[in-house]
Design a protein around this motif. Structure first.
Motif, PDB file in Angstrom:
ATOM      1  N   GLU A   1       0.826  -1.200   0.000  1.00  0.00           N
ATOM      2  CA  GLU A   1       0.000   0.000   0.000  1.00  0.00           C
ATOM      3  C   GLU A   1       0.863   1.254   0.000  1.00  0.00           C
ATOM      4  O   GLU A   1       0.540   2.231  -0.668  1.00  0.00           O
ATOM      5  CB  GLU A   1      -0.942  -0.020   1.200  1.00  0.00           C
ATOM      6  CG  GLU A   1      -1.937  -1.166   1.132  1.00  0.00           C
ATOM      7  CD  GLU A   1      -3.111  -1.007   2.076  1.00  0.00           C
ATOM      8  OE1 GLU A   1      -4.196  -1.503   1.719  1.00  0.00           O
ATOM      9  OE2 GLU A   1      -2.955  -0.394   3.144  1.00  0.00           O
TER      10      GLU A   1
ATOM     11  N   LEU B   1      -5.088  -0.610  -3.694  1.00  0.00           N
ATOM     12  CA  LEU B   1      -5.582  -0.251  -2.359  1.00  0.00           C
ATOM     13  C   LEU B   1      -6.960  -0.888  -2.160  1.00  0.00           C
ATOM     14  O   LEU B   1      -7.981  -0.221  -2.155  1.00  0.00           O
ATOM     15  CB  LEU B   1      -5.650   1.268  -2.228  1.00  0.00           C
ATOM     16  CG  LEU B   1      -4.330   2.014  -2.466  1.00  0.00           C
ATOM     17  CD1 LEU B   1      -4.564   3.524  -2.473  1.00  0.00           C
ATOM     18  CD2 LEU B   1      -3.290   1.647  -1.408  1.00  0.00           C
TER      19      LEU B   1
ATOM     20  N   LEU C   1      -9.675   0.578   0.104  1.00  0.00           N
ATOM     21  CA  LEU C   1      -9.981   2.001  -0.026  1.00  0.00           C
ATOM     22  C   LEU C   1     -11.483   2.216  -0.192  1.00  0.00           C
ATOM     23  O   LEU C   1     -12.122   1.577  -1.020  1.00  0.00           O
ATOM     24  CB  LEU C   1      -9.233   2.590  -1.217  1.00  0.00           C
ATOM     25  CG  LEU C   1      -9.217   4.118  -1.317  1.00  0.00           C
ATOM     26  CD1 LEU C   1      -8.387   4.722  -0.186  1.00  0.00           C
ATOM     27  CD2 LEU C   1      -8.658   4.558  -2.673  1.00  0.00           C
TER      28      LEU C   1
END
Length: 216
Positions: free
Chosen positions: A28, A91, A94
């Motif tokens: 990340e 990600l 997210l």
């Protein structure tokens, strides 16, 4: 920041470093730093994004969950320019990608369709061009999709009509073409969220209007 505050920050960083699985943190952090490298940041809002820190959760404008996975990126109205990068698609936890009111150029990476937890994608008021990726139709948790006031071209992907969670969509003030979908969640979006696209033909009439009308 006083000496005691600095000691506390360093201690917390050390704890996070110890608890966070290294592979996750590096993945990340690497994705975010790749984005950082693609940007011009005259106001230094990304100054804390240090690639030598294994955990991006300590960076400003980044929010993480209790498992130290990145869930928010809040960089709206930050005087940034540059372009989006495919690495953002890594990600996977997210939920909010807030990049509105900057000067970001280039296209929307198809890899953003991998953000399966995404709730809000706010890219409005930038200089983004190219087509809206059909891969965004895979974002089954998406509630807000605002890409208005850019330079987007091409048709509105029909894949977006299958996102039942989508409550707010705004593609106004672009250069989109074709017709406006009228099925699925698109049944409820006001027409002014599509306005000022000179080549967009209006709501499609099922069986009467061609999807590809005046659109390439």
């Amino acid at each position: 920041m006083g000496f005691k505050d600095l000691v506390v920050v360093l201690a917390l960083t050390s704890i996070v470093f110890t608890l966070l699985p290294k592979g996750i943190a590096n993945s990340e952090g690497d994705a975010l730093y790749a984005f950082r490298q693609s940007l011009s940041d005259p106001d230094k809002v990304l100054q804390s994004w240090d690639p030598n820190l294994v955990c991006p959760c300590t960076w400003f404008h980044v929010t993480c969950n209790q498992d130290n996975r990145v869930t928010r990126l809040d960089l709206g109205n930050s005087n940034l320019s540059g372009h989006l990068v495919p690495e953002l698609g890594k990600l996977e936890h997210l939920q909010y990608l807030e990049l509105y009111k900057n000067s970001i150029q280039g296209s929307i990476p198809a890899e953003l369709g991998n953000l399966k937890s995404l709730i809000s994608l706010d890219l409005y008021n930038n200089n983004i061009s190219g087509k809206i990726p059909p891969s965004l139709g895979k974002l089954k948790s998406l509630v807000f999709l605002r890409v208005n006031d850019n330079q987007l071209t091409g048709p509105i992907p029909r894949e977006l009509t299958s996102i039942s969670s989508l409550k707010v969509l705004d593609v106004s003030n672009n250069n989109l073409c074709g017709t406006i979908p009228t099925t699925g969640s698109f049944e409820h979006f006001p027409l002014n969220n599509f306005e000022n696209n000179p080549r967009l033909e209006g709501p499609e009439l099922q069986g009467l209007a061609s999807y590809e009308t005046n659109c390439s």
